[in-house]
Design a protein around this motif. Structure first.
Motif, PDB file in Angstrom:
ATOM      1  N   ASP A 421       0.844  -1.184   0.049  1.00  0.00           N
ATOM      2  CA  ASP A 421      -0.074  -0.005  -0.034  1.00  0.00           C
ATOM      3  C   ASP A 421       0.890   1.184   0.013  1.00  0.00           C
ATOM      4  N   GLN A 422       1.758   1.263   0.680  1.00  0.00           N
ATOM      5  CA  GLN A 422       2.819   2.237   0.915  1.00  0.00           C
ATOM      6  C   GLN A 422       3.538   2.663  -0.402  1.00  0.00           C
ATOM      7  N   MET A 423       3.654   1.690  -1.179  1.00  0.00           N
ATOM      8  CA  MET A 423       4.371   1.742  -2.551  1.00  0.00           C
ATOM      9  C   MET A 423       3.438   2.097  -3.714  1.00  0.00           C
ATOM     10  N   GLY A 424       2.143   1.744  -3.560  1.00  0.00           N
ATOM     11  CA  GLY A 424       1.176   1.684  -4.597  1.00  0.00           C
ATOM     12  C   GLY A 424       1.216   1.018  -5.530  1.00  0.00           C
ATOM     13  N   VAL A 425       1.692  -0.440  -5.095  1.00  0.00           N
ATOM     14  CA  VAL A 425       1.707  -1.726  -6.018  1.00  0.00           C
ATOM     15  C   VAL A 425       0.512  -2.199  -6.492  1.00  0.00           C
ATOM     16  N   ALA A 426       0.230  -2.511  -7.640  1.00  0.00           N
ATOM     17  CA  ALA A 426      -1.148  -3.069  -8.036  1.00  0.00           C
ATOM     18  C   ALA A 426      -1.388  -4.387  -7.623  1.00  0.00           C
ATOM     19  N   ARG A 427      -2.636  -4.757  -7.284  1.00  0.00           N
ATOM     20  CA  ARG A 427      -2.788  -6.189  -6.902  1.00  0.00           C
ATOM     21  C   ARG A 427      -3.838  -6.923  -7.743  1.00  0.00           C
ATOM     22  N   ASP A 428      -3.640  -8.198  -7.699  1.00  0.00           N
ATOM     23  CA  ASP A 428      -4.594  -8.984  -8.619  1.00  0.00           C
ATOM     24  C   ASP A 428      -5.851  -9.288  -7.649  1.00  0.00           C
ATOM     25  N   GLU A 429      -6.864 -10.187  -8.439  1.00  0.00           N
ATOM     26  CA  GLU A 429      -8.166 -10.348  -7.573  1.00  0.00           C
ATOM     27  C   GLU A 429      -7.978 -11.078  -6.347  1.00  0.00           C
ATOM     28  N   ARG A 430      -6.649 -11.643  -6.131  1.00  0.00           N
ATOM     29  CA  ARG A 430      -6.405 -12.549  -4.939  1.00  0.00           C
ATOM     30  C   ARG A 430      -5.626 -11.823  -3.915  1.00  0.00           C
ATOM     31  N   SER A 431      -5.590 -10.582  -4.382  1.00  0.00           N
ATOM     32  CA  SER A 431      -4.512  -9.600  -3.187  1.00  0.00           C
ATOM     33  C   SER A 431      -3.070  -9.761  -3.464  1.00  0.00           C
ATOM     34  N   ASN A 432      -2.659 -10.787  -4.333  1.00  0.00           N
ATOM     35  CA  ASN A 432      -1.232 -10.780  -4.710  1.00  0.00           C
ATOM     36  C   ASN A 432      -0.789  -9.729  -5.422  1.00  0.00           C
ATOM     37  N   VAL A 433       0.689  -9.429  -5.673  1.00  0.00           N
ATOM     38  CA  VAL A 433       0.976  -8.486  -6.432  1.00  0.00           C
ATOM     39  C   VAL A 433       0.826  -8.875  -7.964  1.00  0.00           C
ATOM     40  N   GLN A 434       0.506  -7.894  -8.635  1.00  0.00           N
ATOM     41  CA  GLN A 434      -0.088  -7.969 -10.096  1.00  0.00           C
ATOM     42  C   GLN A 434       1.155  -7.838 -10.901  1.00  0.00           C
ATOM     43  N   ALA A 435       1.713  -9.005 -11.368  1.00  0.00           N
ATOM     44  CA  ALA A 435       2.900  -8.999 -12.121  1.00  0.00           C
ATOM     45  C   ALA A 435       2.971 -10.213 -13.010  1.00  0.00           C
ATOM     46  N   ALA A 450       8.161 -11.561  -7.131  1.00  0.00           N
ATOM     47  CA  ALA A 450       8.349 -13.214  -7.522  1.00  0.00           C
ATOM     48  C   ALA A 450       8.007 -13.824  -6.355  1.00  0.00           C
ATOM     49  N   GLY A 451       7.612 -14.974  -6.510  1.00  0.00           N
ATOM     50  CA  GLY A 451       7.436 -15.860  -5.409  1.00  0.00           C
ATOM     51  C   GLY A 451       5.949 -15.925  -4.929  1.00  0.00           C
ATOM     52  N   ASP A 452       5.782 -16.309  -3.660  1.00  0.00           N
ATOM     53  CA  ASP A 452       4.711 -16.399  -3.070  1.00  0.00           C
ATOM     54  C   ASP A 452       4.016 -14.801  -3.005  1.00  0.00           C
ATOM     55  N   MET A 453       4.692 -13.841  -3.015  1.00  0.00           N
ATOM     56  CA  MET A 453       4.088 -12.466  -3.015  1.00  0.00           C
ATOM     57  C   MET A 453       3.394 -12.343  -4.141  1.00  0.00           C
ATOM     58  N   ARG A 454       3.781 -12.834  -5.351  1.00  0.00           N
ATOM     59  CA  ARG A 454       3.363 -12.858  -6.751  1.00  0.00           C
ATOM     60  C   ARG A 454       2.187 -13.903  -6.911  1.00  0.00           C
ATOM     61  N   ARG A 455       2.569 -15.140  -6.669  1.00  0.00           N
ATOM     62  CA  ARG A 455       1.951 -16.150  -7.248  1.00  0.00           C
ATOM     63  C   ARG A 455       0.807 -16.886  -6.126  1.00  0.00           C
ATOM     64  N   GLY A 456       1.115 -16.533  -5.024  1.00  0.00           N
ATOM     65  CA  GLY A 456       0.234 -17.173  -3.764  1.00  0.00           C
ATOM     66  C   GLY A 456       1.077 -18.109  -3.235  1.00  0.00           C
ATOM     67  N   GLN A 457       0.458 -18.720  -1.971  1.00  0.00           N
ATOM     68  CA  GLN A 457       1.304 -19.673  -1.338  1.00  0.00           C
ATOM     69  C   GLN A 457       1.602 -20.926  -2.241  1.00  0.00           C
ATOM     70  N   SER A 458       3.094 -21.417  -2.217  1.00  0.00           N
ATOM     71  CA  SER A 458       3.250 -22.318  -3.290  1.00  0.00           C
ATOM     72  C   SER A 458       4.598 -23.201  -2.678  1.00  0.00           C
ATOM     73  N   LEU A 459       5.229 -23.819  -3.586  1.00  0.00           N
ATOM     74  CA  LEU A 459       6.239 -24.529  -3.186  1.00  0.00           C
ATOM     75  C   LEU A 459       7.751 -23.904  -3.224  1.00  0.00           C
ATOM     76  N   VAL A 460       8.569 -24.210  -2.468  1.00  0.00           N
ATOM     77  CA  VAL A 460      10.024 -23.736  -2.637  1.00  0.00           C
ATOM     78  C   VAL A 460      10.638 -23.869  -3.869  1.00  0.00           C
ATOM     79  N   ILE A 461      10.425 -24.857  -4.780  1.00  0.00           N
ATOM     80  CA  ILE A 461      11.102 -24.966  -5.916  1.00  0.00           C
ATOM     81  C   ILE A 461      10.296 -23.940  -6.943  1.00  0.00           C
ATOM     82  N   TRP A 462       8.923 -23.587  -6.799  1.00  0.00           N
ATOM     83  CA  TRP A 462       8.526 -22.491  -7.277  1.00  0.00           C
ATOM     84  C   TRP A 462       8.863 -21.164  -7.036  1.00  0.00           C
TER      85      TRP A 462
END
Length: 485
Positions: A421-435, A450-462
């Protein structure tokens, strides 16, 4: 690759696990390792399948065919060189990855899959033991400064790649140790922390700077970050726990799994639990809400504390023992498994702690506001008018569970809000960073995610895959082109 007839001659073998009743007495790894000769035999099982799928099963597109052949021939150093081209941290994935590659192994169509995960872990451990893994700082620096926010697997992979490209990389971590979920999300018996620190020390020797106990957006203003660095990569994870909205959820003795697991590991590392700065399950009836890996970690941790009993509630039905028609090879097999935590609970209590199709209705406390019991109801999954499955309560199936420690392990709903919110980063419909995947660019120039902040909760390999991808695109942004893969 490997021995052409190896898959017909040798049975699958994996690392043995320590006896459950013994391993719950300590916090060391619950598994042992196969000797080198057996690993070379296991590598021989990698059949010359012509059209392999193992590398497509893995998000990083690792090439197990090549390392298996090299290990089979005793060429361990060459196997390490091949492995390290696509995976920055095989010592992590070789321990905690569910092995998507094995799910897509061609041998698994007719027999058991090649033990790729164990071979991967053995390769990197032999490489460290032989001194093949050495700090390799870049020969030339670009003069560009990049900030990576978050030191989990995505942040570490991103930092390693950007540093390799010659940029000056600073990684910000709000915790007191570097590693993110690798340290405070995964228990020590599953991933011993000396392996994380060993890799962090190597990155420091290569020139990566780590700043701990510093939360960007709170201790370090976002505006300052954007002013002082040529580019920023957000790898802060999806750390907002999913809420359980039922009556009594504010009672004492109810904690999120990440709070329980993180405090336990921190106290273990700081004082071997002598400081008492953790949520103890000793002598308690523990109820874990959530049937995933994190729930299993809560079960294993509670047993090591010496809990009186442990129950694990799972809202979904038990998975089938074999692949269903809707889960064909080479998809990852969605089948019933008994993980380490359940093995330990069976050894202690005599039965699997998991209760399937069980939904929490309310929690009841005592006069002091301490939780004392959890009320549940059985459900069945039925299709609604939109042909979607939804839970339906089974009449008369209510049950009361004694519980004076409740651990909510229902996953995460997305990244925390303050920095974004402080940076003004756009989000997707699941509230993750839109990228977009493959580009990793946010709505702000020079800011990537990148990572869970972008794709949501996932695996270490992802996370590793995304960290590498974001580093590649960040390098392209800074330099106009990139040699990073």
């Amino acid at each position: 690759m490997g021995k052409p007839s190896g898959f017909m001659e040798y049975n699958r073998e994996v690392a043995t696990e320590r006896i459950p009743l013994e391993r719950i007495k300590d916090w060391q790894a619950f598994y042992d390792h196969l000797p080198e000769a057996k690993l070379e035999t296991q590598a021989a099982r990698c059949m010359d399948c012509g059209t392999p799928f193992c590398h497509n099963g893995c998000p990083n597109h690792n090439l197990p065919l090549e390392w298996n052949d090299l290990v089979y021939r005793g060429l361990w150093r060459e196997a390490y060189n091949r492995l390290s081209k696509t995976n920055n941290f095989p010592e992590f994935t070789g321990r905690v990855c569910p092995a998507l590659c094995e799910g897509a192994c061609t041998t698994g169509l007719i027999d058991t899959a090649v033990s790729i995960k164990g071979i991967e872990c053995a390769i990197i451990e032999k490489a460290f033991a032989e001194g093949w893994v050495m700090a390799q700082p870049p020969a030339k620096r670009t003069g560009k400064k990049v900030a990576v926010v978050g030191s989990g697997p995505a942040g570490l992979a991103c930092a390693a790649q950007l540093n390799k490209a010659g940029h000056w990389v600073t990684v910000f971590e709000r915790a007191d140790r570097v590693g993110g979920l690798l340290v405070y999300g995964i228990p020590n018996m599953k991933l011993e922390k000396q392996y994380v620190q060993r890799r962090v020390d190597l990155l420091v020797a290569e020139g990566v700077q780590f700043v701990t106990k510093t939360e960007v957006g709170k201790d370090y203003p976002a505006a300052q970050l954007l002013n002082e660095f040529n580019a920023v990569v957000l790898c802060g994870g999806a750390t907002k726990p999913r809420q359980l909205s039922v009556e009594g959820n504010q009672l004492q003795g109810i904690h999120y799994a990440v709070e329980f697991l993180g405090a336990n590991t921190k106290s273990l590392l700081n004082s071997n639990h002598t400081d008492g700065c953790f949520i103890s399950a000793a002598g308690k009836d523990v109820l874990v809400i959530g049937g995933g890996d994190t729930g299993t970690d809560c079960v294993g941790t509670a047993l090591r504390h010496g809990c009186r009993s442990v129950v694990q509630l799972e809202i979904m039905p038990q998975l089938p023992l074999q692949r269903g028609a809707n889960n064909p090879w080479p998809e990852y097999p969605r089948i019933h498994k008994v993980d380490y935590g359940q093995q330990e609970a069976i050894a202690v209590q005599g039965s699997d702690p998991r209760q399937y199709c069980s939904m929490t209705k309310r929690m009841v406390g005592d006069a002091q506001g301490q939780v004392k019991e959890v009320h549940t109801v059985q459900i069945e999954w039925v299709k609604n008018a939109q042909d979607r499955l939804e839970p339906k309560e089974v009449i008369g199936s209510e049950k009361v569970w004694p519980a004076n420690l409740v651990l909510i392990a229902m996953g995460f709903s997305g990244p925390e809000d303050q920095l974004l919110d402080q940076m003004g980063v756009a989000r997707d419909e699941r509230s993750n960073v839109q990228a977009a995947y493959g580009q990793f660019t946010t709505n702000l120039p020079g800011v990537f995610a990148a990572g869970d902040m972008r794709r949501g909760q996932s695996l270490v390999i992802w996370a590793i895959n995304e960290g590498r991808g974001a580093a590649r695109e960040c390098d392209r942004y800074l330099m106009g082109s990139t040699n990073l893969s």
